[in-house]
Design a protein around this motif. Structure first.
Motif, PDB file in Angstrom:
ATOM      1  N   GLN A  44      46.160  41.517  25.501  1.00  0.00           N
ATOM      2  CA  GLN A  44      45.904  40.265  24.767  1.00  0.00           C
ATOM      3  C   GLN A  44      44.756  40.443  23.773  1.00  0.00           C
ATOM      4  O   GLN A  44      44.826  39.986  22.631  1.00  0.00           O
ATOM      5  CB  GLN A  44      45.574  39.137  25.749  1.00  0.00           C
ATOM      6  CG  GLN A  44      45.251  37.816  25.068  1.00  0.00           C
ATOM      7  CD  GLN A  44      46.462  37.226  24.395  1.00  0.00           C
ATOM      8  OE1 GLN A  44      47.383  36.757  25.030  1.00  0.00           O
ATOM      9  NE2 GLN A  44      46.490  37.266  23.062  1.00  0.00           N
ATOM     10  N   ASP A  45      43.731  41.114  24.236  1.00  0.00           N
ATOM     11  CA  ASP A  45      42.562  41.334  23.381  1.00  0.00           C
ATOM     12  C   ASP A  45      42.948  42.140  22.141  1.00  0.00           C
ATOM     13  O   ASP A  45      42.548  41.807  21.025  1.00  0.00           O
ATOM     14  CB  ASP A  45      41.491  42.073  24.206  1.00  0.00           C
ATOM     15  CG  ASP A  45      40.149  42.101  23.509  1.00  0.00           C
ATOM     16  OD1 ASP A  45      39.788  41.110  22.856  1.00  0.00           O
ATOM     17  OD2 ASP A  45      39.451  43.127  23.622  1.00  0.00           O
TER      18      ASP A  45
ATOM     19  N   ASP B  66      45.023  41.687  30.184  1.00  0.00           N
ATOM     20  CA  ASP B  66      43.981  41.041  29.377  1.00  0.00           C
ATOM     21  C   ASP B  66      43.615  41.909  28.168  1.00  0.00           C
ATOM     22  O   ASP B  66      43.349  41.403  27.083  1.00  0.00           O
ATOM     23  CB  ASP B  66      42.728  40.776  30.216  1.00  0.00           C
ATOM     24  CG  ASP B  66      43.003  39.839  31.382  1.00  0.00           C
ATOM     25  OD1 ASP B  66      43.854  38.937  31.228  1.00  0.00           O
ATOM     26  OD2 ASP B  66      42.387  40.007  32.449  1.00  0.00           O
ATOM     27  N   ILE B  67      43.612  43.219  28.416  1.00  0.00           N
ATOM     28  CA  ILE B  67      43.276  44.135  27.315  1.00  0.00           C
ATOM     29  C   ILE B  67      44.369  44.084  26.240  1.00  0.00           C
ATOM     30  O   ILE B  67      44.074  44.089  25.046  1.00  0.00           O
ATOM     31  CB  ILE B  67      43.113  45.583  27.844  1.00  0.00           C
ATOM     32  CG1 ILE B  67      42.038  45.652  28.933  1.00  0.00           C
ATOM     33  CG2 ILE B  67      42.847  46.556  26.695  1.00  0.00           C
ATOM     34  CD1 ILE B  67      40.641  45.824  28.465  1.00  0.00           C
TER      35      ILE B  67
ATOM     36  N   SER C 262      38.481  51.328  39.655  1.00  0.00           N
ATOM     37  CA  SER C 262      37.521  50.656  38.776  1.00  0.00           C
ATOM     38  C   SER C 262      36.734  49.583  39.542  1.00  0.00           C
ATOM     39  O   SER C 262      35.544  49.384  39.303  1.00  0.00           O
ATOM     40  CB  SER C 262      38.227  50.055  37.566  1.00  0.00           C
ATOM     41  OG  SER C 262      39.297  49.235  37.973  1.00  0.00           O
ATOM     42  N   VAL C 263      37.391  48.915  40.487  1.00  0.00           N
ATOM     43  CA  VAL C 263      36.687  47.901  41.282  1.00  0.00           C
ATOM     44  C   VAL C 263      35.668  48.572  42.209  1.00  0.00           C
ATOM     45  O   VAL C 263      34.531  48.097  42.350  1.00  0.00           O
ATOM     46  CB  VAL C 263      37.694  47.033  42.068  1.00  0.00           C
ATOM     47  CG1 VAL C 263      36.982  46.175  43.094  1.00  0.00           C
ATOM     48  CG2 VAL C 263      38.511  46.166  41.100  1.00  0.00           C
TER      49      VAL C 263
ATOM     50  N   PHE D 146      39.403  42.810  44.019  1.00  0.00           N
ATOM     51  CA  PHE D 146      37.985  42.528  44.001  1.00  0.00           C
ATOM     52  C   PHE D 146      37.511  41.916  45.315  1.00  0.00           C
ATOM     53  O   PHE D 146      36.463  42.273  45.849  1.00  0.00           O
ATOM     54  CB  PHE D 146      37.633  41.605  42.839  1.00  0.00           C
ATOM     55  CG  PHE D 146      36.168  41.469  42.673  1.00  0.00           C
ATOM     56  CD1 PHE D 146      35.453  42.407  41.929  1.00  0.00           C
ATOM     57  CD2 PHE D 146      35.461  40.453  43.314  1.00  0.00           C
ATOM     58  CE1 PHE D 146      34.077  42.317  41.823  1.00  0.00           C
ATOM     59  CE2 PHE D 146      34.097  40.355  43.204  1.00  0.00           C
ATOM     60  CZ  PHE D 146      33.393  41.287  42.457  1.00  0.00           C
ATOM     61  N   ASN D 147      38.310  40.978  45.857  1.00  0.00           N
ATOM     62  CA  ASN D 147      37.924  40.366  47.126  1.00  0.00           C
ATOM     63  C   ASN D 147      37.895  41.399  48.242  1.00  0.00           C
ATOM     64  O   ASN D 147      37.031  41.350  49.116  1.00  0.00           O
ATOM     65  CB  ASN D 147      38.879  39.223  47.487  1.00  0.00           C
ATOM     66  CG  ASN D 147      38.716  38.014  46.581  1.00  0.00           C
ATOM     67  OD1 ASN D 147      39.689  37.448  46.104  1.00  0.00           O
ATOM     68  ND2 ASN D 147      37.475  37.635  46.323  1.00  0.00           N
TER      69      ASN D 147
ATOM     70  N   PHE E  38      36.997  52.133  31.614  1.00  0.00           N
ATOM     71  CA  PHE E  38      37.043  51.794  33.045  1.00  0.00           C
ATOM     72  C   PHE E  38      37.262  53.022  33.936  1.00  0.00           C
ATOM     73  O   PHE E  38      37.170  52.928  35.148  1.00  0.00           O
ATOM     74  CB  PHE E  38      38.131  50.756  33.301  1.00  0.00           C
ATOM     75  CG  PHE E  38      37.836  49.452  32.618  1.00  0.00           C
ATOM     76  CD1 PHE E  38      37.009  48.528  33.212  1.00  0.00           C
ATOM     77  CD2 PHE E  38      38.355  49.172  31.360  1.00  0.00           C
ATOM     78  CE1 PHE E  38      36.707  47.326  32.583  1.00  0.00           C
ATOM     79  CE2 PHE E  38      38.056  47.985  30.719  1.00  0.00           C
ATOM     80  CZ  PHE E  38      37.230  47.062  31.328  1.00  0.00           C
TER      81      PHE E  38
ATOM     82  N   LEU F  68      43.925  44.115  34.893  1.00  0.00           N
ATOM     83  CA  LEU F  68      43.086  43.924  33.714  1.00  0.00           C
ATOM     84  C   LEU F  68      43.784  44.349  32.432  1.00  0.00           C
ATOM     85  O   LEU F  68      43.513  43.816  31.359  1.00  0.00           O
ATOM     86  CB  LEU F  68      41.804  44.760  33.923  1.00  0.00           C
ATOM     87  CG  LEU F  68      40.813  44.814  32.776  1.00  0.00           C
ATOM     88  CD1 LEU F  68      40.229  43.441  32.534  1.00  0.00           C
ATOM     89  CD2 LEU F  68      39.710  45.817  33.084  1.00  0.00           C
TER      90      LEU F  68
ATOM     91  N   GLU G 168      42.163  28.957  32.318  1.00  0.00           N
ATOM     92  CA  GLU G 168      43.522  29.506  32.255  1.00  0.00           C
ATOM     93  C   GLU G 168      44.607  28.461  32.054  1.00  0.00           C
ATOM     94  O   GLU G 168      45.702  28.779  31.588  1.00  0.00           O
ATOM     95  CB  GLU G 168      43.835  30.263  33.551  1.00  0.00           C
ATOM     96  CG  GLU G 168      43.127  31.589  33.662  1.00  0.00           C
ATOM     97  CD  GLU G 168      43.567  32.354  34.899  1.00  0.00           C
ATOM     98  OE1 GLU G 168      43.987  33.502  34.746  1.00  0.00           O
ATOM     99  OE2 GLU G 168      43.496  31.789  36.008  1.00  0.00           O
TER     100      GLU G 168
ATOM    101  N   SER H 240      42.788  39.665  46.273  1.00  0.00           N
ATOM    102  CA  SER H 240      42.675  40.517  45.081  1.00  0.00           C
ATOM    103  C   SER H 240      41.932  41.796  45.422  1.00  0.00           C
ATOM    104  O   SER H 240      41.244  41.876  46.443  1.00  0.00           O
ATOM    105  CB  SER H 240      41.930  39.781  43.961  1.00  0.00           C
ATOM    106  OG  SER H 240      40.540  39.759  44.257  1.00  0.00           O
TER     107      SER H 240
ATOM    108  N   VAL I 116      32.629  49.369  40.099  1.00  0.00           N
ATOM    109  CA  VAL I 116      31.803  48.215  39.771  1.00  0.00           C
ATOM    110  C   VAL I 116      30.973  47.782  40.974  1.00  0.00           C
ATOM    111  O   VAL I 116      29.800  47.435  40.845  1.00  0.00           O
ATOM    112  CB  VAL I 116      32.695  47.036  39.293  1.00  0.00           C
ATOM    113  CG1 VAL I 116      31.930  45.720  39.363  1.00  0.00           C
ATOM    114  CG2 VAL I 116      33.197  47.288  37.883  1.00  0.00           C
TER     115      VAL I 116
END
Lengths: 636, 636
Positions: free
Chosen positions: A420-421, A417-418, A571-572, A552-553, A621, A414, A371, A550, A575
């Protein structure tokens, strides 16, 4: 095996490099080889290259036309055409030889052919006009490039044109990379057990060596076995000019590198006052440099770039070519007087100036390498830098590209990021620089003009998202809220709900341990809202102060049964295969100043939010509603 | 063979690129391949890379120590030590798994081992202290890099650590390079006849392709034979994705490229409004791009960099990463409204600003590629730039290195290159940027603060060098003259003196043609001095106005018997095997401001002039006296 060494030196960085170069100067010599100039890109010259032949090496016509003696044309004009006879001129094409009978060329467009035996001129040509004189480009014996010059594509033409077929250069050092550690496994390992660590450093090191235009060989992963490692190192020193051993460079119970170098050769430096990277080893075995790099990815990287590369540059007499820019620091960073510290930063570019936001400083955070846009070097004498001070940043990416980006500071999702993609897929130049500091801090950054756009999701007392807080903080300014997505927040718990959690009311149960997010984050604000709605006091929540950084954490903590439940995005939970109750569809939006709506990078951003491609990518997602994505609400 | 085509298009650069991309978009597709992430440096991602696994993928100890439940340590302090029993803790090393029974780690330094079955704590640890939580670095499903991202060494660690073993990237296009032309020969050719041209472009092109991280193949030189060339091109289009044909791209009688492309495929663009580089061809044959590049080295280079690379960048969705600086132009440059022009410049750095001096603009000057520090782009709408105006320069070298250099403007001599060579050998950072404009213009540049140092050799009426003119031009300023070398100037003529020249008096003979240097050059001033000494009028010299731009060009003109004699330095006469009369030992010195004597780069310069290494290198040329080299004379 020798006794465990627990002592590290603490050399200053410059001092360490000087000492090492002094120690190895008899032992390590660059080898001179002769190679075809045609294949010399990036090699470093071992001697100055002189022109062996001029270019052109004959007087050459610069045009298609006729070669003549210039003085025959002196009197030619429209009313006094000059006729040249067959023996007074010669047809030439571009590049043809001008023999010594002639000294100028008349362009084909400027002659009138009278007959096979004569031509007519109606204007004069000057002496040597349209002639490329011998040596016009390069004179024989001229120096093309000096010694210790790294050959570029731009040099190769002149080197060859001056008839340098083969040239003397320094051989590229061959760098061997030995990954070590009993816990280290290949990325191809099918089932990774807890405790196994993927070998990622040796591939990064290989790439860094190739970027430096040196030769490279990566050895197999070697277990923490003294004799085994000793044999691998010995073999590598026979095959390579430099051996990089990663890791085992510290002074722990299974850190054998130093002991082995000491047994087979010599250690010059063990321990340098840099952070990360302190337990680096600079040593030698026979004719090879042997360097121990610590194992955390960022420490490995910093030792390679800040210790190893300067040594290589000194050996090849190259100077450093980092680009440095000045930036305003968005957050205070402290550092110890004990070492130089290298801090990775994200750079934004707002109002014609760079804003530097420090990334996670842990040596284990490999994402901070991917990053980072730059590095701040905090000298040993410095305790760090205050927020808003001007700092020098060594760039890791191209400056002009950094300037073009949309600077985003706030809550992370996220979808950034999408976006950007999708930008990349559609070949637009408007990249995103995003720093993750939470919704509220993002608002403040936008207020301070440290970013172009702040992603936020803040629930007000009225149960609505974002608009209320914007009106409160930006009383005077005209703002615009670009609608992002609705994100499904859930109260998640382990599969099959072992503690039988039915809703927010259960969080007060004494057998339930909750896991929260940091204050100011949208998710923490959501919890506060839900508790207030139900009139539950914060103090009643066991784990209100147990904070993870986060979604996720939070999820991983629940998965691991360290906590029983927590709020996070669906979504987390999916997963991590957690079960959950849906709590709220929160609105994750983007705040900007109204005046910026006309900027091309904002227009692109909005266009992408509205695009089908973006919506399709998010659909995977199963967590986001994109009905309003890209709508603009003006506030104020 | 088709009829000769004499017509070229005149597309604007952007328009040419757009048209070509539009024309080939169905035909040319980037191929997606799967490669090991470990070998992915510089490849461009064909899809976004997401984390397949978190890093760490288990809660890991960040320290050597013991894992405990944090709440057991809550009450520990020096006066109230807490004793933990064997089942309440577990020894861990850095990186070891923290199982779900534990939630914190106490560092080894902070525990007292009581016996084999218990340890004592004297301070508390926080929940998750010294533990790297699952996903601390990377969370599963996080995006590591987006699509169309060029992979850097810095990215590889995170890609692998998140268990991406193989990744999807775009195949590197394979670029075939076909050198053509009956006059083109390999650099290895033993005896070069007049008219033969060394193939230097194809090696430069190969290096440029490699610098762009594409695959490359260079074909054998092909003669100007329509059918032969057609077959080679056809074979290359089967083997490669791109075929670069150099040269034959124009509309001359032996320029077959366009005709062959038209016969086998399609031409989109033939002729672009750029200088140099106009006769470029953008075409395609089957699934290959076929591009014709003009033959002059600078034209080849400009078409590659300004036409071909933007096309490649567009295909791979990359943005341009040129660095641009602002500079003050030291000389007016004119340009036509008919085209964009790319002018190579040398950059100096004086008083914190860049000074740009244009280099020779001829498309055949390959040395201008090796020497250039940057490019000025003169847009089609512009007629050029005035002296002293501020221009944007696209850098070709690292900015920080350019800033460090000693800026030298004035008379040129090989000894400046030798100084640079010795600087490089001794591993000093003080490189030289030297522009060659003659002694007098150098003095004016120094007066205008456009350089640090001016090399001069100007003879005054008193028969002495340099001091008089310095006093005249720098009346107020305190200057210092650093003594350089005495250079032996000779009056040179062909071997065995066919015209029996005995001295300056012979220059007035009607059968003698002299060749001079440009006014203001030290050598032209020397002639004037010698003529005045003998009371000879300038008008009496046949060839006083016949001017060549360098010692070498003067010598080559004599060698070639285009002129009969001229003044030049002895070393050039020796290289060209001319005979001569020695005329004068002229003093070639370096002028600076006295205040600059303390600057490190000036000190280095003086030190090198005084060094034995420098004197030894000059001795080889048998032309220079170095007795006074490096002595400093203060003036004013």
């Amino acid at each position: 095996m020798k006794e465990r060494k627990i002592y590290l030196d603490n050399y200053d960085l410059d001092q360490a490099i000087e000492k090492y170069l002094e120690d190895i100067k008899e032992q390590i010599q660059l080898e001179v080889i002769e190679i075809p100039a045609a294949d010399s890109l990036h090699y470093i010259t071992a001697e100055a290259i002189y022109a062996k032949l001029s270019s052109p090496h004959y007087n050459a016509s610069a045009m298609d036309g006729i070669a003549i003696k210039a003085n025959l044309s002196n009197d030619a004009n429209e009313s006094n055409p000059v006729v040249l006879k067959k023996n007074e001129y010669q047809y030439v094409d571009t590049g043809d030889v001008i023999t010594k009978e002639y000294d100028a060329v008349v362009m084909i467009e400027d002659i009138v052919v009278k007959d096979d035996e004569s031509v007519v001129l109606t204007k004069p040509v000057a002496f040597f006009e349209n002639v490329r004189a011998i040596g016009e480009d390069i004179s024989q014996m001229q120096m093309i490039v000096p010694s210790y010059h790294q050959i570029r594509a731009e040099d190769i033409n002149a080197i060859l044109a001056s008839k340098n077929d083969k040239i003397k250069v320094f051989k590229k050092l061959k760098v061997g990379i030995i990954p070590t550690g009993s816990e280290i496994v290949s990325v191809a390992t099918k089932e990774l057990e807890a405790g196994m660590i993927i070998d990622s450093n040796s591939s990064m090191l290989k790439a860094l060596v190739l970027e430096k235009n040196l030769a490279v060989k990566v050895y197999d992963i070697t277990k923490d076995d003294y004799n085994l490692l000793k044999q691998v190192i010995l073999d590598a020193t026979n095959e390579c000019d430099v051996v990089l051993i990663n890791a085992g460079s510290s002074a722990g119970s299974e850190d054998y590198t130093a002991m082995i170098i000491e047994e087979l050769g010599k250690i010059s430096v063990h321990g340098i006052a840099i952070k990360p990277g302190k337990p680096a080893i600079l040593g030698s075995i026979n004719q090879a440099m042997v360097i121990g790099l610590p194992g955390y990815p960022v420490a490995t990287y910093i030792v390679f770039k800040q210790v190893f590369l300067p040594i290589i540059d000194r050996l090849y007499h190259q100077s450093v070519d980092y680009e440095i820019v000045e930036a305003t620091l968005s957050k205070t960073i402290y550092s110890s007087l004990k070492h130089i510290e290298f801090v990775r930063v994200k750079l934004g570019y707002v109002n014609e100036q760079f804003i530097a936001t420090p990334l996670a400083r842990g040596a284990g955070i490999s994402m901070s390498l991917a990053e980072a846009d730059g590095l701040i070097v905090i000298e040993k004498e410095s305790e760090g830098y205050q927020k808003n001070s001007t700092v020098k940043v060594v760039l890791l990416k191209a400056k002009e590209q950094l300037k073009e980006r949309l600077t985003v500071i706030g809550s992370h999702d996220l979808i950034l990021d999408i976006v950007q993609d999708v930008i990349n897929e559609t070949n637009k130049d408007h990249a995103i620089s995003s720093s993750h500091v939470g919704s509220y801090s993002g608002l403040l950054a936008l207020k301070n003009h440290e970013c172009d756009l702040a992603p936020i999701h803040i629930l007000a007392a009225d149960g609505k998202y974002n608009e209320a807080i914007v009106k409160e903080i930006f009383k005077e300014e005209k703002m615009a809220l670009i609608k992002g997505v609705k994100r499904r927040q859930v109260l998640a718990y382990p599969k099959n709900n072992p503690k039988n959690i039915r809703g927010i009311n259960d969080l007060t149960r004494s057998d339930i341990r909750y896991v929260n997010r940091q204050p100011g984050s949208g998710t923490a604000i959501l919890l506060d809202y839900l508790l207030k709605e139900k009139n539950i006091a914060l103090q009643k929540i066991n784990g209100y102060d147990f904070i993870m950084p986060s979604h996720f954490n939070v999820g991983a903590t629940i998965k691991n049964e360290t906590a029983d439940c927590g709020l996070l995005i669906k979504s987390v939970a999916d997963v991590l295969e957690l079960d959950y109750i849906e709590v709220m569809a929160e609105e994750y939006d983007f705040l900007i100043y109204q005046k910026d709506l006309d900027k091309l990078k904002i227009k692109t951003f909005i266009e992408i939010l509205r695009s089908q491609n973006f919506k399709d990518k998010l659909a995977v997602f199963d967590c986001y509603e994109t009905l309003e994505s890209g709508q603009v609400i003006k506030i104020g």
